[in-house]
Enzyme design. Sequence first.
Site, mmCIF file in Angstrom:
data_model
loop_
_atom_site.group_PDB
_atom_site.id
_atom_site.type_symbol
_atom_site.label_atom_id
_atom_site.label_comp_id
_atom_site.label_asym_id
_atom_site.label_seq_id
_atom_site.Cartn_x
_atom_site.Cartn_y
_atom_site.Cartn_z
ATOM 1 N N VAL A 79 -30.094 2.792 -19.121
ATOM 2 C CA VAL A 79 -30.916 1.630 -19.448
ATOM 3 C C VAL A 79 -30.623 0.482 -18.480
ATOM 4 C CG1 VAL A 79 -31.479 -0.094 -21.224
ATOM 5 C CG2 VAL A 79 -31.068 2.286 -21.882
ATOM 6 N N CYS A 80 -29.350 0.307 -18.140
ATOM 7 C CA CYS A 80 -28.924 -0.843 -17.321
ATOM 8 C C CYS A 80 -29.695 -1.000 -16.012
ATOM 9 C CB CYS A 80 -27.425 -0.764 -17.052
ATOM 10 S SG CYS A 80 -26.426 -0.784 -18.553
ATOM 11 N N PRO A 81 -29.871 0.055 -15.207
ATOM 12 C CA PRO A 81 -30.566 -0.182 -13.932
ATOM 13 C C PRO A 81 -32.021 -0.597 -14.109
ATOM 14 C CG PRO A 81 -30.181 2.159 -14.238
ATOM 15 C CD PRO A 81 -29.423 1.436 -15.318
ATOM 16 N N GLU A 128 -33.120 -2.702 -16.352
ATOM 17 C CA GLU A 128 -33.054 -4.149 -16.567
ATOM 18 C C GLU A 128 -32.677 -4.879 -15.280
ATOM 19 O OE1 GLU A 128 -31.481 -4.913 -20.977
ATOM 20 O OE2 GLU A 128 -29.984 -4.038 -19.641
ATOM 21 N N ILE A 129 -31.673 -4.381 -14.584
ATOM 22 C CA ILE A 129 -31.193 -5.027 -13.361
ATOM 23 C C ILE A 129 -32.317 -5.079 -12.330
ATOM 24 C CG2 ILE A 129 -29.532 -4.864 -11.462
ATOM 25 C CD1 ILE A 129 -27.648 -3.460 -13.559
#
Length: 179
Positions: A50-52, A54-55
């Site tokens: 999920v993190c990438p 958002e980033i």
Amino acid sequence: MLTIGAKFPAFDLQAVVSANPATAFSRVDNDSAQGKWKVFFFWPKDFTFVCPTEIAAFGKLNGEFADRDTVVYGVSTDSEYVHLAWRQNHPDLKDLPFAMVSDIKRELSSALGILHPEEGVCLRATFVVDPGNIIRFVSVNDLSVGRNPQEVLRVLDALQTDELCPCNWQKGDAVLKAA
């Protein structure tokens, strides 16, 4: 957890500002963006799923934030070396226009109260901080749910009007006038 009206904690952390090892590392602290609005968004772990998303979404909007005199900082508890490796190996992160900050000792995330109690990693927290280092917006998502950077930009726009803004207000819309 710190919330609206609180002073954003002091910090002095290592950050990754490029994918080139020769120029990758830089320190960031409270004075790095003095006099500017700041958006701090925290993610749980590098090399996850999920993190990438958002980033990369914050990266695509970085110019919009800069147009509003706002500096974006992405933060996790991973080391600066892990940030660099991820940035070098993930196609969506290679050319990020903002610093990936390492809170490896968990000092900033602890001061903010955003560490997951069992996992010991940052929750998906977002803070909008005004030029006086006062927190003006906080949002926290569960570890499994990504946030909406466009909504952060919308809230920043509303905060910068210093007016009453109704539900779903967008930049350029009329603001409310108190009777």
